[in-house]
Design a protein around this motif. Sequence first.
Motif, PDB file in Angstrom:
ATOM      1  N   TYR A 103      -7.619   0.705  -3.870  1.00  0.00           N
ATOM      2  CA  TYR A 103      -7.220  -0.368  -2.981  1.00  0.00           C
ATOM      3  C   TYR A 103      -6.563  -1.017  -3.036  1.00  0.00           C
ATOM      4  O   TYR A 103      -6.203  -1.567  -4.904  1.00  0.00           O
ATOM      5  CB  TYR A 103      -8.998  -0.406  -2.396  1.00  0.00           C
ATOM      6  CG  TYR A 103      -9.043   0.574  -1.745  1.00  0.00           C
ATOM      7  CD1 TYR A 103      -9.400   0.693  -0.777  1.00  0.00           C
ATOM      8  CD2 TYR A 103     -10.844   1.495  -3.013  1.00  0.00           C
ATOM      9  CE1 TYR A 103     -10.434   1.938   0.214  1.00  0.00           C
ATOM     10  CE2 TYR A 103     -11.087   2.223  -1.927  1.00  0.00           C
ATOM     11  CZ  TYR A 103     -10.966   2.644  -0.548  1.00  0.00           C
ATOM     12  OH  TYR A 103     -11.751   3.520   0.098  1.00  0.00           O
ATOM     13  N   TYR A 158     -11.392   1.773  -8.102  1.00  0.00           N
ATOM     14  CA  TYR A 158     -10.828   1.065  -7.324  1.00  0.00           C
ATOM     15  C   TYR A 158      -9.562   0.513  -6.935  1.00  0.00           C
ATOM     16  O   TYR A 158      -8.616  -0.135  -6.205  1.00  0.00           O
ATOM     17  CB  TYR A 158     -12.116   0.414  -6.549  1.00  0.00           C
ATOM     18  CG  TYR A 158     -13.084   1.859  -6.188  1.00  0.00           C
ATOM     19  CD1 TYR A 158     -13.025   1.946  -4.833  1.00  0.00           C
ATOM     20  CD2 TYR A 158     -14.152   1.439  -6.250  1.00  0.00           C
ATOM     21  CE1 TYR A 158     -13.913   2.284  -4.461  1.00  0.00           C
ATOM     22  CE2 TYR A 158     -15.080   2.155  -5.947  1.00  0.00           C
ATOM     23  CZ  TYR A 158     -15.361   2.305  -4.709  1.00  0.00           C
ATOM     24  OH  TYR A 158     -15.901   4.449  -4.447  1.00  0.00           O
ATOM     25  N   LEU A 213      -4.519   2.204   0.194  1.00  0.00           N
ATOM     26  CA  LEU A 213      -4.132   0.546   1.346  1.00  0.00           C
ATOM     27  C   LEU A 213      -4.212  -0.575   0.216  1.00  0.00           C
ATOM     28  O   LEU A 213      -4.416  -0.443  -0.353  1.00  0.00           O
ATOM     29  CB  LEU A 213      -5.283   0.818   1.842  1.00  0.00           C
ATOM     30  CG  LEU A 213      -6.410   1.814   2.575  1.00  0.00           C
ATOM     31  CD1 LEU A 213      -7.886   1.962   3.573  1.00  0.00           C
ATOM     32  CD2 LEU A 213      -5.225   1.567   3.618  1.00  0.00           C
ATOM     33  N   ASP A 261     -15.748   8.183  -2.250  1.00  0.00           N
ATOM     34  CA  ASP A 261     -15.592   7.456  -0.589  1.00  0.00           C
ATOM     35  C   ASP A 261     -14.877   8.369   0.208  1.00  0.00           C
ATOM     36  O   ASP A 261     -13.618   9.016   0.791  1.00  0.00           O
ATOM     37  CB  ASP A 261     -13.850   6.380  -0.118  1.00  0.00           C
ATOM     38  CG  ASP A 261     -15.194   5.025  -0.575  1.00  0.00           C
ATOM     39  OD1 ASP A 261     -16.043   4.745  -1.245  1.00  0.00           O
ATOM     40  OD2 ASP A 261     -13.706   3.988  -1.309  1.00  0.00           O
ATOM     41  N   ASP A 301      -8.640  -5.326   0.449  1.00  0.00           N
ATOM     42  CA  ASP A 301      -9.683  -5.015   0.061  1.00  0.00           C
ATOM     43  C   ASP A 301     -10.898  -3.559   0.468  1.00  0.00           C
ATOM     44  O   ASP A 301     -10.490  -3.035   2.076  1.00  0.00           O
ATOM     45  CB  ASP A 301     -10.513  -5.560   0.139  1.00  0.00           C
ATOM     46  CG  ASP A 301     -10.241  -7.110  -0.401  1.00  0.00           C
ATOM     47  OD1 ASP A 301      -9.153  -7.055  -1.414  1.00  0.00           O
ATOM     48  OD2 ASP A 301     -10.480  -8.329  -0.817  1.00  0.00           O
ATOM     49  N   ARG A 302     -11.593  -2.839  -0.377  1.00  0.00           N
ATOM     50  CA  ARG A 302     -12.243  -1.737  -0.048  1.00  0.00           C
ATOM     51  C   ARG A 302     -13.461  -3.024   0.638  1.00  0.00           C
ATOM     52  O   ARG A 302     -13.830  -3.139  -0.231  1.00  0.00           O
ATOM     53  CB  ARG A 302     -12.641  -1.312  -0.790  1.00  0.00           C
ATOM     54  CG  ARG A 302     -13.550  -0.304  -0.807  1.00  0.00           C
ATOM     55  CD  ARG A 302     -14.573   0.734  -2.495  1.00  0.00           C
ATOM     56  NE  ARG A 302     -15.144   1.516  -1.604  1.00  0.00           N
ATOM     57  CZ  ARG A 302     -16.471   1.501  -1.671  1.00  0.00           C
ATOM     58  NH1 ARG A 302     -17.563   0.564  -2.078  1.00  0.00           N
ATOM     59  NH2 ARG A 302     -17.178   2.402  -1.011  1.00  0.00           N
ATOM     60  N   GLY A 350       0.658  -1.099  -0.149  1.00  0.00           N
ATOM     61  CA  GLY A 350      -0.585  -0.294   0.014  1.00  0.00           C
ATOM     62  C   GLY A 350       0.598   1.364  -0.282  1.00  0.00           C
ATOM     63  O   GLY A 350       1.851   1.126   0.679  1.00  0.00           O
ATOM     64  N   LYS A 392      -2.360  -8.465  -3.809  1.00  0.00           N
ATOM     65  CA  LYS A 392      -3.104  -7.107  -3.900  1.00  0.00           C
ATOM     66  C   LYS A 392      -2.206  -5.532  -3.873  1.00  0.00           C
ATOM     67  O   LYS A 392      -1.165  -5.631  -2.813  1.00  0.00           O
ATOM     68  CB  LYS A 392      -3.658  -7.046  -2.286  1.00  0.00           C
ATOM     69  CG  LYS A 392      -4.762  -8.164  -2.441  1.00  0.00           C
ATOM     70  CD  LYS A 392      -5.727  -8.174  -1.483  1.00  0.00           C
ATOM     71  CE  LYS A 392      -6.577  -9.573  -1.748  1.00  0.00           C
ATOM     72  NZ  LYS A 392      -7.480  -9.872  -0.633  1.00  0.00           N
ATOM     73  N   GLY A 398      -2.252  -1.288  -3.901  1.00  0.00           N
ATOM     74  CA  GLY A 398      -3.061   0.020  -3.717  1.00  0.00           C
ATOM     75  C   GLY A 398      -2.213   1.399  -3.460  1.00  0.00           C
ATOM     76  O   GLY A 398      -1.617   0.720  -2.780  1.00  0.00           O
ATOM     77  N   GLY A 435     -10.110   1.729   8.041  1.00  0.00           N
ATOM     78  CA  GLY A 435      -9.622   2.971   6.351  1.00  0.00           C
ATOM     79  C   GLY A 435      -8.641   3.955   7.107  1.00  0.00           C
ATOM     80  O   GLY A 435      -7.977   3.649   8.768  1.00  0.00           O
TER      81      GLY A 435
END
Length: 405
Positions: free
Chosen positions: A378, A374, A333, A393, A336-337, A299, A328, A330, A308
């Motif tokens: 994320y 997204y 972050l 968001d 996942d959202r 992230g 993953k 992002g 968050g």
Amino acid sequence: TLMFAGCIGRNAKSNHSNMDNHGNITVKDFTSTNAIYIAGIDCGIGASASLTNCDNTGNITIESTASVKTNVYIGGVFASVNANTGSTNCSNSGVLTYNGTSAQVSIAGFGAYMKLATSLTDTFTNTGNIVFGDSAKVETAWIGGILAQVPSYNAATAGGVKSAVNKANITVSGTVTSQLLVGGISGNYATKNQPMESCKFTGEIDIKRNEANSSTIKELYLGGILGSQSSQVVTLTNATFAGKITYRAKSTDICRVGGIIGSNTQSTASWSGIVSAGTIDFQTNTEAVNYLASKTVIGGVMANTSGGIVGAKSHCNIYVLQLAEGAKYGMVLGVDRTSTILAKNCEVGGMIYNKWDDEEEVYDGTKLSSTNYYNYIYGSGKNTDWGDSTNYDGNTHLATKPTVQ
């Protein structure tokens, strides 16, 4: 207990100022069943002592093939500090090198272990590189540019860390059989009511695999500011990551890498002045790919979080090469959202670049739309409720990269 220091073995109650160490400390071929403390200035600082205007320029080197069955604490200025201590205007430029075998090791430019209560680490600069070398082998390691570990401590009076800058590099090429926690400022920060203010990292953290001895890291928690931050409420203000994180190692389990924090279990973080503007360069080799697929989270601000974040700025560039599907990553972050894990009122920019063999995937922060938003913010683009493409968001939006001094 063994203590090696450039100035003081143990300072229980005294207030010391204007002490410098310019000599090198080398500890070789030792074995112990008790803890070992090694520091440029002071090994152990007691509950009513302090250090002011103390500087270390001497290198500290630990080389031993013998096994230490307990903990080793290595600090450029101090090795261990108890509560109720003030430290002001200190610096380290000595190189800290560890090539030993122990159960646990804590290494940091300022202090290895710091229990904060009324303590305030104010105006500290580290320019001395930290090396966890090829021959190092431990179960758990805490490594930080300023502090290695700040344990959980429910202090009634706020102390904390203020105006700490790490300009040095941290290099890891040894073996960690359990957890490795690395931060540009602190490896782990788990204490309560201890704010961190005006801290900056501008060096490079390089996690590499040593091909000669096939060194491995089982679990990695890595951040440009903090490697790991627990569920205790920590106020983070004006923290800046303007350096570089490079990963080339083989990981066999968990890997969490964040521009500000690697792993954060605090509820929604509402911080101010958080800027992630450095580079995360994450590459694996074919041997490591199968291990890292679903266990790597990257992230721009935080990799892993149970809540968050509100109000952060992420303008870093993230390069992800040869990382298999399932990982993953992002810009804000890495996770996942969800309905509770949201990036609100954040400024974003920069680029995410992913390459796997001949396939390339690029998320350019200057060319976002509601259909790729997204995937960029994320670690997963599974959510399809984009909403208004100009207000994602809670007003997380694109912005020009800030100037970092």
